[in-house]
Structure formats: structure tokens, C-alpha cells
Design a protein around this motif. Structure first.
Motif, mmCIF file in Angstrom:
data_model
loop_
_atom_site.group_PDB
_atom_site.id
_atom_site.type_symbol
_atom_site.label_atom_id
_atom_site.label_comp_id
_atom_site.label_asym_id
_atom_site.label_seq_id
_atom_site.Cartn_x
_atom_site.Cartn_y
_atom_site.Cartn_z
ATOM 1 N N LYS A 227 -30.109 78.583 -29.078
ATOM 2 C CA LYS A 227 -31.211 79.057 -28.540
ATOM 3 C C LYS A 227 -31.286 80.458 -28.267
ATOM 4 N N HIS B 86 -42.269 83.651 -20.921
ATOM 5 C CA HIS B 86 -41.461 82.885 -21.795
ATOM 6 C C HIS B 86 -39.979 83.515 -21.890
ATOM 7 N N ILE B 87 -40.096 84.785 -22.244
ATOM 8 C CA ILE B 87 -38.639 85.397 -22.481
ATOM 9 C C ILE B 87 -37.807 85.719 -21.328
ATOM 10 N N SER B 89 -38.101 82.961 -19.035
ATOM 11 C CA SER B 89 -37.526 81.627 -18.350
ATOM 12 C C SER B 89 -37.143 80.752 -19.209
ATOM 13 N N HIS B 90 -37.462 81.011 -20.810
ATOM 14 C CA HIS B 90 -37.264 79.753 -21.548
ATOM 15 C C HIS B 90 -36.476 80.040 -22.944
ATOM 16 N N LYS D 101 -27.696 87.829 -18.482
ATOM 17 C CA LYS D 101 -28.799 87.959 -17.615
ATOM 18 C C LYS D 101 -28.133 87.841 -16.272
ATOM 19 N N HIS D 124 -32.019 75.581 -13.654
ATOM 20 C CA HIS D 124 -31.339 75.941 -15.152
ATOM 21 C C HIS D 124 -30.259 74.947 -15.367
ATOM 22 N N HIS D 128 -32.669 75.742 -22.891
ATOM 23 C CA HIS D 128 -33.627 76.516 -22.911
ATOM 24 C C HIS D 128 -33.437 77.953 -21.794
ATOM 25 N N THR D 129 -32.710 77.486 -20.954
ATOM 26 C CA THR D 129 -32.329 78.609 -19.745
ATOM 27 C C THR D 129 -30.853 79.140 -20.164
#
Lengths: 342, 342, 342, 342
Positions: A227, B86-87, B89-90, D101, D124, D128-129
Motif C-alpha cells: 500500500k 486521503h494522503i 489518513s489512508h 510519518k 490505525h 491502509h494506515t
């Protein structure tokens, strides 16, 4: 103009598109959590005789290489590749962009062996250099050669002893496995490699490569890596469906056998005409050496790549065949070649 | 089980697959240098009334965001996004993985405005902090709201004055442009934005997003960035063919209009039943607030996401419609909702 | 045990420590915004005859290389270096860790010339490979050789024509400029290079390198890059004070001249004894080739590095002298060498 | 002008410089493999009662944070920090530049607790996170508060249960441990934390921070990470010598106690004058809230930072004391403050 430029000129084998159409309006969960993907994974595990492997479907080769290699390595670890290796020469620094050096090894035949790798280890002994950790091989290689079972066994033993990861780029794996010189079974791969991918794009799929992770320590949280690199396809069923289609009736191997056969016909005819070759290839890429005059004539009807210059009048060309290569066009090419010499 | 979970459950609009089949065995040059891609770019330039724009086709949304944003920024520069972005959080830290911080701005409606951005600039004034450089907006937003022409004009003026890049994530651009509250023309986009993408995946394409770069300084050598991130599709014609199909007869807008209409029907019926909504949405995602009891009943027949908890008995759900949403299923859902309250 | 292992064995020239003590309790602004730093920059600009240059003080060589090169390049751009280049071989992939490939060029004498670079350009022509952009040279080189003015002029012209950045690693710049074969003036550097650094660590400073940026387009927001890489020293005055001390009375060159002289004495005596050398060095590193038997004897009293094996009985050793090298120890080493042959 | 701007205005405590001078001309092995470094590590292990810990000396705080955090995390893993955390706000995205991050948690007092962290974990949950993995705390915090032993125990237990890494930024550790509210022993740290650093720069050292790694799985090949980030000091003895000097007679704690005392005197006098404070600080940073009129008067004689605006007439200022703070200047400041109110 007929193209021998590459093995991804056509969109997909018709059965692949049929499979998509057949499931088109069925609602699936996203991101590879659909039923087709699950079924394809099950089928591949069966064919690979590997229950303890993880399989992830990705879109393309460079993407698969960068997702896998960057996931497998710690920041200070490096990959080792033959100087012809695709990740070294034709992926725009994709691996380095994830922070990892690739150490180039001069190789005559596109392959790596334990001696090559040992010579790298000898020069990387402390924290002032990167730590070589992953051995990248391609099968078939970028110049058409293939690994034998003995080759892989030797690499496997060596890498295990040296705590190295053995990774195989299988963009053209099908062509290697269907080569008339091949002695590796599909199911051998999971025993001999730590990870590899089964190339779809260059053997009839629309898109798609299947990454197989054999070594346990490389598996953890792998989907996070996919992802993060933008490689988790929303409509994952597209990938699952294709690999189901490719493997349920061995279409994958049938297509590759055709590609190889077309290459053999070309190879033998070219050889008979007295031309030599840049590399020993028994796969779908051949590299004849020809006078530029003849090349120029052929280029009027056929598209192909000039691989390298030999001297001012002579070049290496690359001819690539595929599942879609038309036998008539192959015959025509041979005729034209013969004629061009007159 | 019928799914309102997302707008990418089905594979592709039949016309898309037909287009692929129609060109299946035609040999094309690889990597987006084929004729379909060139034609699609020409068509999009015409529709966007932008001759001086660059267009690149990529596979998915996260990929497009990371390729574009990492290409546009210097290493110390950062993106600004609404907290719902979106960038942020997902996308599994995809942007940070390329080295760039994303500065989060608290936003009530999923949108950013000049005041939001100025508040970020006020706190980033020297080399001890990152330099905010790119403003990331989504249209429609992750919670269904849309930007008006006035909104975009204000952002455009502000960004121009502050030397910021205005970038729009258009994963659901079609739904925004076809919203009954929209006042933006497709061709306005190239005047109001520095770069954006036209989402295909969530509006009927098999795969594919079209990245449009308007600002000259962002264009240089862009294909190197695509290749380096593993995002240059070998069979580029697949992307070109789809965008040709989506735009030659405005299929792109017809499909989105259907998706929106299905959402409106759901929205109005749910509202009529007395439920409130988490956000003002006029697009294909709606966010009703319902008692968990009712949600549980609906989940027996319908798949959808729980967006968030309101309190111990109440939740926000997300219903997503698409080009493929069956009107009969929408009616059925409404009946079932009414019934569930008894 | 006396060490010829490197030129950073001792802490600092006494005058450097005196300078620190002299200003010890004076309060200064942090992060290089102090008066000493400003004065040192002014002094260096004067000595370099470069008003339009930017100067930043950093801590060490690898740090300076990685901050500079990662700042100068776009993500898909690469550096070119001689195969002996420090960034290639002894910095643990520091440049690759910032995302950039280094292209290795086989070089006989540690130096690069336009033909070398052109051969790289010839192989990097499209977006499937990285884009070579920065030429990395070291002066003196890692094997003791130096660039002549003509060498640099040729590189400068070539790089300007090809739009390449010419960057010089000056870890041992002082030794190069004080070599008896050198014909480059200190003030020539700003005319011939786009950026370079003046090494302090290996020439008497406690810590510190001065990065000089000549090309305007490379200057913007450079302090952000320094801070982001953890290279902005809180007590910047430490660096400023040292460079003031090194340059106000030409201590920098006096120290390097001593180091070189010690190397020349060693070189001439070793040559007289009939040994040959791995490279032509006129700087403070020399590379004699000796039988392992003799090396073993010398190692009992002297510390130095084995550079490489020649054959099973013979090796290359590296002897490094510095500002602190004791002339008596040099004489003693020569005596011991003579004796070891008996 | 007397400065309360920071705790690194002066170069170093005189004993530190004396130690350097005392060993100046002794030849040492490079890169921290010298005897002083080994001895300093031994001494610190003794003081920390930690035989099974690894210690590495680095140059500065941002550098230490980025080397450690990037080494500890897999690419998809993230750090969690209080919104005041130094890595979030004042390091120019140094952590993000290594690909990770940082998840910001709103905190009232600069500290994190298990509830804060749990709230992050709750959001989280899939690929996707990012995956939250490292908890970053500072002690003392950026706003002067400190952790109690109970605080650390709670975090330790929580992190252990959740498989999180607990990392402490100790730029101002000395001030925390010497606070009159502190109940943590120096030797507790190795039991309560997975890794932390002992700040030297802000407590009398010239340069230098000592990174302590307690958790075994974080130790492997760590020096590779240091070298790769340009953080392996050639003259490592400089760092070893300083930490020997700081710890052999507890100079480290004597200096911090002085700094705190100076802050307490300022704090009490300011409080007595009726001013309130932005945060509860018992360390060497205090944050009084004052009318801008008074601030302007004080700024004529004293340098300090404006931390934030409260309203149009009132601001928070930051006063920082250090080992070098002159008690007479503190008294003078208090007098001037009293006078300024007239």
C-alpha cells in the motif's frame, strides 16, 4: 510493420479478457480481499507445492522489485546484481530511490554464482560500506540465458550459509521454465528461493505479477509495504482472475512454450544464415549480431531494438517473441533476412 | 448481499472492456508511447481546453498522489492537507515514505480555504521547520463535499501569491463535477489548478487515473518520476484506450451522473425517514447517522462501511454509489430501512 | 606504536583549541548565526575572491557530501563518480539512502575526465535509466593524485555544456593545493566548480568542513537541507572560530605543507629502497607496494592500513601524514624500513 | 545584552576543554574505536547499572533522533509524539525525510500517557494506515515539564503490552533528573525505556549526545546506521573524552542543578511579581506570560524568545538557564523586571 520489439505489445490473451468479462459485474471486496484472489492464491500454492508461502499480486515488474526489495532490507543493506540486471540498468534508480545501493557484479552470461557474490562480500566487511544482503537474479536473464537447477542449488546453499536473501525476478520466468534447456520444476522454486515473482505482463496477462515469499521472516505485514508504495490495486480481483485463468489449465506454460518455439525457429534460421549471437539464449529473447546494412533493410518491415554496437558496421539486435507471435510473420522475417543478403 | 461499500466493486463498464477487446491483438509500443495514449491525451487536452498542459496516465490514486507530490517538492518542502485528506489518513504514509511531511489542518467540511493555509504558513517561518509548499485538496472530498468555483478561485489566488502549488486529488472528480451543486466546468480546472488528476478507477475504468500538469515548472522530466516509482505501465495502451472510451462520448460524465442520482435517492429517502447526516454531501458518498440496531439489521442484506461511532448506540455509516449501482437495489434498501424501524 | 593510519588521529592543532578557549564563555546565537561564523564566511569569501558564493559550515565529510548532493539533485537524478570515489565505497550508501544512484566509472588514477563522463551520458538516454546530473570528484583523490588546473577547466567546460553540476569533495583539499605538483590557486576554485568543500577535519580542525556553493541555482533554502539531515550544529560558533583560525594567517596551508613534506620524505626514501607505488601521489597519502614480510615487521612499531593485496606475498600499504606528523618518527620509520630488509 | 535564549550559547564547560587539551596530541583510532570512547561507555554502563546496553556517541539532538528512529522502524512504521514534540515541530521534517510519518497527539502538558497512545492505536488498524510503532517522549519536555517514575512505568507497561518501542529524547535529560520534582534515578532509565539519549550539548559539552539502546532487537549493526546518516565522527575521541569528563565526578548533574536553580530563582521572583506561567516547569526552561510592554523593556537588556502570543497585548516568553548562567545576571533581570512595572 511487425514488431519483435517486446513481449508486451498486445493487450492480453483472449481468455484473460474473457475471464474479466465473465465476472465483470460481480461485486467484489477491494484491495485483493476478493474471492478470485483468494482462489488464485490457493491454486498457485497447490501448483508450487508450497503451503507455507505468501502470495501477493502486484501490477508490474519494476513495482514488484521495488516493493519487495525495499521491504526485505534494513536501511544499510544492499542488493547484489549482475551488471545486466534489470534493477541496475532499466528501472531509473527505483531501488536506490527507496534508499538501497545495488552492488554491480561483472557477469559474462547475465547470471550470478557464489564466487561472484563472495567477491562482493570480501570487499564489504565493516560499517564504512553497505552490508550486502539480497542477491538479485533474473530467470530468464536480461540476455536470454537461464539458471539450471544446479545453479540455483549452489546459490541457495551459499546464501543460506552467508545469511543472504535469494530473490528472483521472474518477469520472464515462464520462458525460462519452458526452455528446452530447463531442468527446474515450477514447484522447485519455493524450495530454492527466498522470494520470487511469477511474471504475468510478459506472458499474456493484461497486467500483473505474483510475488511469492517463501522465507518466513520476510512475510510480516507485507501488505503495508504494498500500500505504501502505491501498489495495492483497488480492484484486486482483476489480478486474481487473471492468475486463475493462467494457471487453472496451464495456459501460462502453453503460452510460454509458443513464445520459445517462435524464438527457436528464428534462432536456427539466423544461425543457418551464418550469423553469430551475443548470448546463448534458449528463451524468447535472442540477440543476433548483424551488419548494419542488413539491419536497416529489416527495419523497413520489422520493429525490433538495437541492443548494442559491435563496431562501426555491425550491431547486436534483440528479437523478442511472445504468446502472440504469428508463426507466418516469423517465416516471413526469415525469408526477408535471406533476401536481404543478396 | 448487495454492496454500497465503494465505487470500485465491479470490474469496469462494459464499454471499457469492449474497447480493450477491440484492440487486443494490435501491436503497440510500450510505456505509453502508443497511438491510443497519444489520441487520449489529445482528446483530453481538447476537452480541458488546455494546449499547454501535460497529461500522464497512471494506475491508481495513491500511486498518482505519491508520484506527483514527490516530484513536485524539494526534499524540505511539505504538503498541507485537511485532516480528512486521503494522503494523510489512508495511504499508509506513502507521501512520508518519499520524504515529505504532510501538515494536517483541522477542517469541518473536508475542504481547505486560504485562512487554513495562512495559519500553517504563520507557524513555518524558518529552517527549523519544513517549508509548506503544496496544497492538497480533494474534489469531491473524502466526506462527500465539493468545492465551488469561488472556492477554487480563492485558493488559486492565494497559492499564486504565496508561491504554493495547488494540487487536486480527483479520485472522485467525476462525482464532484456532476453534482447538482457544482458550478465548475471541466475546462476550468486547468485554469484554477497547478496539477490534478482525473480519476478513472472509481468511475467505470478498469484501472487508471489521468494526471494533468498545468504549471510549467512541474513538467520537466516527469516520466522519470513515473518510472522510478514503478508506475510506468508496460502496456500503456490499456490506459489510453480507457480514457478515450470514457471521454469520446462523455461516458465519464454519464456514469458519474448515474452514481450521484442513486446517492440522491438514498439521501432523500433517509432524510425523509428523519435521519441526519454527518456531512453535507451532494456526491456519490453519503454519511447517514443511525442507531446501531438499525445498522445491524441492514448489514444482513447490505455491505457498507461504519465510518465512525457517535455514541454507544449510534454510528455514522458510509453509503457509496457508482456507475454500476442498481436502481432496484436502491429502492430495496429504502424499503428495508423503513421496515427496520418498525 | 606510531600511527600513519590517517590524518585525523590527533584532536586538533593547538591554535584551534586556543581559539575555542579564548571565546569559550562568550554568548553566541545558535545554529551558525553567530558573529564568528559570519566573520569566517567573510574571510573565506575574501580568500576565495568570491562575493557571490554561499558558505555553510558542517561537521564531517560524509555529512557534507550527503547534505549537498541530496540537495542538488532531483529524485531521478544521479551522481557520477570514479570507482575509487569515497561516496561510492566508504560512506555506507549514504547518498543512495537519500534516494540517488551513483554511477561508477572505472578510472586508473582516481580522477574523472570528460571522456569518462561522456561514456556515462551515452548509456543514459531516456526515462528507463536515471539521469546523470552531478559529477563528483575528489581533490586530492582517494589514492593521492591531484587535479591540474587544465583538468578542472576541461571538466568545467564539459559540465557547463552538458548541464551537469561539478562538485568537488575537498576532504583533503589542503593537501592537493599544497602539493608540489599543484597549479591551482585557492581562488580558482570558485570559478571552476559549482560547489565544493574545504576540509577541516583532516587538516588540523577539531571538526568541520566548509561547503562552498558557487552556482546560484543550488543555493536556495540550503539551510533547510542542513537542518533536515541533522547537520545544523547548535553551537555553530565552534565551526566559525576554527575556520577563522585556519585562514586568518594561512595556518590551513602551513599545516598541509608540513603534512605533504612528511609524505615526500617517506616517499623518496621508500623509492630509494627500490619499492614501487600503487599510485602517483604528491600529497599526504602514499601507497607503497611491499612484501608482506616487511610489512609485518613494520607493523610491530607502526600503525597503517593495508590497502589491497597484490599477490599472496605482496601488498599495497597506505601511509598517511598530517599536520601533526613528527619528523623524527618519519626518520625512524625509514631506518626501520632499511633495517627490515636485512 | 545578556542571553536567556538557550542553554547552548557558551561553547563548553572549561573542564571539557581542559580534557580535550590534555589528550590533544595523543593518537587515537578513528570513528569511536578509541580508548576514551571505550572508557566512557564503560563508565556510563556502570552509572546506568546496565551491562546489557549499547551506547553510541553522536553529535547533536536532531541527528540522534533521526539516526535512532529511522534505524528502529520498518518502512511502514510510524512514531507517535505529543504535538509539542521536537521531532514534530522543530526538526524540519528530519524523521519524515527518512520515510516515516509522525502521528501527532494533542497533549496539554507536553507529555504522553497510555490513553493518548491507545487513541492512536484505535485509528490505525490495517494496512491502509501506517503502523504506529515507536512512542517518542522528551524528558524534560519541550515546555519544561517532566515525567515521574510512575508516568514512565505506565508507559513502559503499556508499550511492552502493545509491542511498541519507548524512546526518550534526552536533550535536556539532565535538567529533568535534577529537577526538584524528579523521582527517577539515572539507573532507572535502562529499565523503563527501550532507548534514549543523554544530552550533552545543552549541558556543558562542546558537542555530543550519548544514545543508549536497551532493547536487544534494536542493537544489531547500529554503527551502519550512524555512518550512513553522516553521523560517525572521525575524531570519536572528542565525544568519549567529554562524556568521561561529564560523568566521572558527576559534573553532568552538578551543572544541571545549577541551571535548574537559576530557573527556580527566576520563576519564584516572576511569580511573586504576580505573573502566571504557560506551563508547569521545574526545569531550566520557564514560560512566563507578560504584557508586551514589559517584554519590550526587558528585551533592551536581555535576549530571550517570544514563545507565543496570548492576545494582542500579552505574550508568553521563554527563559532558559544553563550551567553557565551568571547568578548576578539573574538578580539583575529580576530587578529590571520589578522596575519595568513602575
Amino acid at each position: 510493420m511487425y514488431s519483435f520489439r517486446n513481449d508486451y505489445s498486445e493487450i492480453a490473451h483472449p481468455k484473460i479478457l474473457d475471464a474479466l468479462i465473465g465476472s465483470n459485474l460481480i461485486q467484489s471486496d477491494g484491495y485483493g480481499e476478493d474471492e478470485y484472489t483468494k482462489e488464485a492464491i490457493k491454486l498457485l500454492k497447490y501448483k508450487l507445492q508450497g503451503n507455507n508461502i505468501d502470495i501477493h499480486f502486484l501490477v508490474g515488474g519494476t513495482q514488484t522489485n521495488l516493493v519487495a526489495i525495499s521491504a526485505f532490507l534494513r536501511p544499510y543493506e544492499a542488493a547484489i546484481a549482475a551488471n545486466t540486471g534489470h534493477i541496475l540498468s532499466h528501472e531509473t534508480g527505483a531501488i536506490e530511490a527507496t534508499g538501497h545501493k545495488i552492488i554491480s557484479v561483472k557477469s559474462e552470461n547475465g547470471k550470478l554464482n557464489p564466487e561472484n557474490i563472495q567477491s562482493v562480500l570480501d570487499k564489504h566487511t565493516d560499517e564504512h560500506t553497505v552490508k550486502p544482503k539480497l542477491v538479485y537474479i533474473s530467470n530468464s536473464t536480461e540476455i536470454g540465458s537461464i539458471y539450471t537447477k544446479e545453479d540455483l542449488k549452489a546459490l541457495n546453499t551459499f546464501c543460506r550459509n552467508k545469511n543472504l536473501i535469494l530473490y528472483m525476478d521472474g518477469a520472464r520466468l515462464s520462458s525460462a521454465l519452458c526452455s528446452n534447456k530447463n531442468d527446474i520444476e515450477f514447484s522447485d522454486l519455493t524450495k530454492l528461493l527466498d522470494a520470487f515473482y511469477i511474471g504475468g505482463t510478459k506472458n499474456g496477462a493484461l497486467i500483473g505479477e505474483a510475488l511469492v515469499i517463501c522465507k518466513d521472516s520476510l512475510k510480516e505485514n507485507f501488505r503495508f509495504n504494498i500500500k505504501q508504495k502505491g501498489a495495492l490495486l483497488a480492484k484486486g480481483q482483476i489480478l486474481g482472475l487473471q492468475f486463475l485463468e493462467l494457471f487453472k489449465d496451464n495456459l501460462y506454460f502453453t503460452l510460454a512454450a509458443h513464445a520459445n518455439n517462435m524464438a527457436y525457429i528464428l534462432h536456427d534460421a539466423i544461425k543457418e544464415e551464418g550469423f553469430s549471437f551475443f548470448s546463448d539464449s534458449y528463451t524468447n529473447q535472442i540477440f543476433p549480431i548483424m551488419p548494419d546494412k542488413i539491419i536497416n533493410k529489416l527495419q523497413k518491415k520489422y520493429a525490433f531494438n538495437i541492443w548494442d554496437k559491435i563496431d562501426k558496421d555491425t550491431s547486436i539486435i534483440r528479437l523478442v517473441t511472445s504468446w502472440a507471435t504469428d508463426k507466418d510473420k516469423v517465416s516471413e522475417f526469415i525469408c526477408d533476412l535471406k533476401e536481404s543478403r543478396i
